[in-house]
Each structure stands twice: as C-alpha cells, then as structure tokens.
Enzyme design. Structure first.
Site, PDB file in Angstrom:
ATOM      1  N   ASP A   1       1.902  -1.126  -3.285  1.00  0.00           N
ATOM      2  CA  ASP A   1       1.995  -2.567  -2.109  1.00  0.00           C
ATOM      3  C   ASP A   1       0.666  -3.564  -3.029  1.00  0.00           C
ATOM      4  O   ASP A   1       0.400  -4.736  -2.422  1.00  0.00           O
ATOM      5  CB  ASP A   1       0.813  -2.159  -0.601  1.00  0.00           C
TER       6      ASP A   1
ATOM      7  N   ASP B 235       1.739   3.254  -4.416  1.00  0.00           N
ATOM      8  CA  ASP B 235       2.691   3.366  -3.479  1.00  0.00           C
ATOM      9  C   ASP B 235       3.557   1.612  -2.983  1.00  0.00           C
ATOM     10  O   ASP B 235       3.830   1.364  -1.996  1.00  0.00           O
ATOM     11  CB  ASP B 235       2.405   3.568  -1.270  1.00  0.00           C
TER      12      ASP B 235
ATOM     13  N   ASP C 207       0.688  -0.116  -8.244  1.00  0.00           N
ATOM     14  CA  ASP C 207       0.287   1.524  -7.984  1.00  0.00           C
ATOM     15  C   ASP C 207       0.763   2.757  -7.178  1.00  0.00           C
ATOM     16  O   ASP C 207       2.506   1.970  -6.907  1.00  0.00           O
ATOM     17  CB  ASP C 207      -1.025   1.091  -6.936  1.00  0.00           C
TER      18      ASP C 207
ATOM     19  N   SER D 269      -2.043   5.788  -1.905  1.00  0.00           N
ATOM     20  CA  SER D 269      -1.928   4.148  -3.133  1.00  0.00           C
ATOM     21  C   SER D 269      -2.744   4.308  -3.979  1.00  0.00           C
ATOM     22  O   SER D 269      -1.719   4.468  -4.845  1.00  0.00           O
ATOM     23  CB  SER D 269      -3.332   3.257  -1.709  1.00  0.00           C
TER      24      SER D 269
HETATM   25 MG    MG Z   1      -1.771   1.066  -2.208  1.00  0.00          MG
END
Ligand code: MG
Length: 446
Positions: A238, A236, A234, A93
């Site tokens: 999200d 990933d 970031d 992440s």
């Molecule tokens: Mg993330």
C-alpha cells in the site's frame, strides 16, 4: 495491540491463533455473516493465521473467499468486486517479520472505522454466536485479485504513451506481496524490468518499510544498471518509495507530491491529507487553484474525508497515495503507474520532477512519555504562540509564519510525536525544540 486499524502483535508471543480466530469470528458476527474475502502478505506466519481466520469466520457462519497472497489494496478492491460483506487482510504491513496483524475491511472496501472496531471488540468480550454443524460454509479459492487490480490501474493511465518511453525500472518487492503485482504492471507498461527481492517468501531482505534508510540497495542497483528510476514497496504494497535515475533516494512524501501534481495538472479539485504532511502540498495545490483539507493522522480518516468531499487525490506523507478512481485505499501500485505516466507525459527525468517541488525540511521526534493534561490549555498555547493559527483536531498543530509544529499522541505506541517543518533545517529544528519546551514539557508538569 487492538489499535485504530485492527489487531496487531508479535508472532509466538501475544498474537496467537486462538485470539485471531476469536476476532475473526467476532468480525463475522459483526458483518452479519455472508461472504468474507481473506488475503495475506508473504510473512512466514501467514498460513498459521490464515487458517485461524478461516476457522473463526466459518464458525460464525461466513462463507470465505481465499485470495492467497495478495497486496492489501488488491484485497480491498476484491471486497467490492465480489460484493462481499467484508474482508480480512493478514499483514504486518511495514513492520518487521516478527509482527503480524489483522486489518478488517468494510463492504465498501475501506477499513473499519475506530468505532466499528470497538463494536468487534465488544463482541469478543461477550459470548460469540457460533452456527450449528449444518450451517457451516465453505472456503473457496479465488486467484483473480491481482489481475482485477491491474486492469483497474491500467485503465487510469495512458498505456501507449508510457510504453513508447521503454523505461528501465528497478522494482524492489521486499519479498512481499507487491512482488506478485508490480513487476507485471511494469511489463504491461513496456518497461524493461529489473527485479530485486521479488521472491515472495517473506524473509525480508531489508526492513519492509519504504523509508530512505531501507532503499540503499535499490539506489545502488538503479545506478549500476543505469535505470530510469526505482520503486520499493512495503510488505503489503500500500506504500511505495522512490529512487531517481541518479540513485538519489527521495523523501517519502515526494510520492504523494508527485502524484498530486500530476493529477492536479489534469483536473483541479480538493486534495486531502493528514495534519502531519508537508506544507509543500498546499503550495502545490495553490499553483493549480486547488485546496488541501487536513484530517487526523490515519489513512482511514483521509479516505473517509476524500470520499465525502469528492477529493481528486489524497494520501499520507509515508508513500501511501489514495487514487479515488481506483478506490479509497492507500495504493502503492497505482502510485507506480501514475508516476510513470507523469514521467512519460513530461518527457522529464524523475530527478528533474523532484527538483521542481517546493522544498521544506521536516524534523520528526518521538518521545517515550505519557503526558498528563494533553494538549495544554488553549489560552496558555495562544499566549505562548502569539499570532499563530491552531488546529486541535489531533493533539495540537501550531501554524506560524516560519513553519508549523504538530504535537500528538501516537495511536499505536505510548509516545508523543513532535513533527515540525520549515524552509530551512535550522528553523525546523528550532520549531521542534519549541514543541518540546512549550507544549510537551508543560503537559508533563500537569
Ligand atoms: Mg502497508
């Protein structure tokens, strides 16, 4: 290392492939086998863990769908789309390259609840059931996660209206999984796209957390290109961070504020966020005759509450917005689309929209201690903060006339977090000191 959201650790040190395979097998057993979707961010360690995850899942009798490199929210959506039993996202992440982690996804696309993670841990501590040679499943590749996610997001927004504005947008993909989806989204929305750090190789050009100190390069490029705005994900995707047409880096919580304001302007209803998110959200909601419900810190608590209470929008102050029409997952890509729709509908610039938001100052402190009795006794707190309102849902939150203080134990590190917010920086600092003196110190003396 085994936290509220899954298994995390440092590559080459504590997060070894044996452990990853073991947890994946235990997760497979927990799910009762069946189809499991696997995807990762771009980190150089992704293949090592991917194959370990496959081995573990196959050994406990699961069938595997390999999504390759894929944003976590795209994976969460695919779990539901394929009616899979669950999913594993391999992603560190927003953490630096040396970190990686497994996040376990339920059949409904939400992350495992803390009590379910404890069940998986218990399976790892017992003898994991493995299947015999003739019952081992297969790994099949599926490259449709991103297209599927884009289709869902595009159906939410007024594409034509956004297209007519021909926004010039800089996207900093941070060499992560977002680099594979957001440039395509922007193109579909008729934007002129300037890609920065959009090679998905996982050697991050800057720390992959979309906080203001990591957005300086983006800010400079937005200014020098004369762009309308800039986005940064970031690793990933999200989460997302924002830069205005003037090159100003907006505080992280402005993402949720802007998206919430846009959504509430269409449809009033409940907004859900955690106890540490800005009061500005309550002010905003009140303007639209709506309310804010607060949960413990952690996106899973926000997501669960949103689904139960049928919230219209929610998320956390870190740039992670949850849009129920897409799914109950933090989704930085959906946030990009909604912010562009907000801009096109109002005909406004991002800096003007940002200026229209209620202003507060937040002070965040992190103290490396393990307190004794925490939080301190309620009678003591009520005496110290006369006339205050309290919440004991997650540590203690003290709501005073001039602002609020939230003191809580971190779920991921041996630290106490003290967050305070007020109308002025001085007041926020003074509240932060009160949190130290009247809440933390007392818990240390106990
Ligand atoms: Mg993330």
């Amino acid at each position: 290392m085994i936290g509220a959201s899954g298994l995390r650790g440092i590559v080459g040190e504590d997060l070894n492939p044996e452990l990853v395979a073991k947890f994946s097998a235990a997760f497979g057993q927990f799910l009762g086998n069946g189809l499991v979707v696997v995807g990762s961010d771009t980190r150089p360690s992704n293949q090592m863990y991917r194959y370990a995850v496959f081995a573990g899942l196959l050994s406990s009798g699961c069938e595997v769908v390999d999504l390759g490199i894929c944003p976590t929210p795209s994976l969460q959506l695919m779990v539901r789309n394929l009616e899979a039993k669950g999913g594993i996202a391999i992603t560190g992440s927003h953490n630096p390259s040396e970190w990686n982690a497994l996040k376990f996804v339920r059949p409904d696309g939400l992350f495992l609840y803390p009590e379910e993670i404890r069940q998986v841990v218990r399976i790892t501590e017992s003898k994991i059931k493995r299947v015999s040679w003739d019952r081992i499943g297969k790994v099949r590749r599926d490259d449709s996660a991103i297209e599927n996610h884009l289709k869902k997001i595009l159906s939410l927004v007024d594409q034509q209206e956004i297209q007519t504005r021909h926004f010039k947008v800089v996207i900093d993909g941070c060499n992560g999984a977002g680099a594979l989806i957001t440039p395509g989204l922007l193109q579909k929305l008729g934007c002129e796209v300037i890609e920065v750090n959009c090679e998905p190789h996982g050697y991050f050009a800057h720390p992959p957390e979309p906080i203001p100190s990591n957005l300086r390069e983006l800010s400079q490029i937005v200014k020098s290109e004369g762009a309308d705005l800039g986005f940064s994900h970031d690793a990933d995707a999200d989460r997302v961070g924002l830069v205005t047409e003037k090159g100003d880096i907006l505080p992280e919580d402005y993402v949720l504020l802007l998206v919430a304001k846009f959504v509430l302007s269409k449809r009033k209803g409940l907004v859900v966020t955690n106890l540490s998110t800005t009061q500005a959200l309550d002010d905003l909601a009140a303007d639209f005759d709506s309310r804010v419900r607060r949960t413990k810190v952690g996106d899973i608590y926000v997501a669960r509450c949103m689904r139960k209470e049928k919230a219209v929008i929610g998320g956390e102050g870190n740039g992670g917005v949850i849009v129920p029409e897409v799914h109950y997952a933090r989704d930085g890509i959906a946030a990009v689309a909604l912010i562009l729709n907000y801009l096109s509908e109002t005909g406004s610039s991002l800096s003007l929209l940002a200026r229209s938001l209620p202003r507060y100052y937040m002070v965040k402190r992190k103290v490396k201690v393990t307190p004794g009795r925490f939080p301190p006794p309620r009678e003591y707190l009520k005496e110290q903060f006369r006339g205050a309102k309290f919440s004991f849902l997650d540590g203690v939150k003290i709501i005073l006339k001039e602002g609020w203080i939230h003191v809580r134990l971190s779920g991921t590190e041996p630290v106490v977090r003290i967050i305070s917010e007020a109308r002025t920086r001085e007041e926020a600092e003074s509240l932060s000191r009160m949190g130290m003196e009247k809440v933390l110190k007392v818990s240390l003396e106990n």
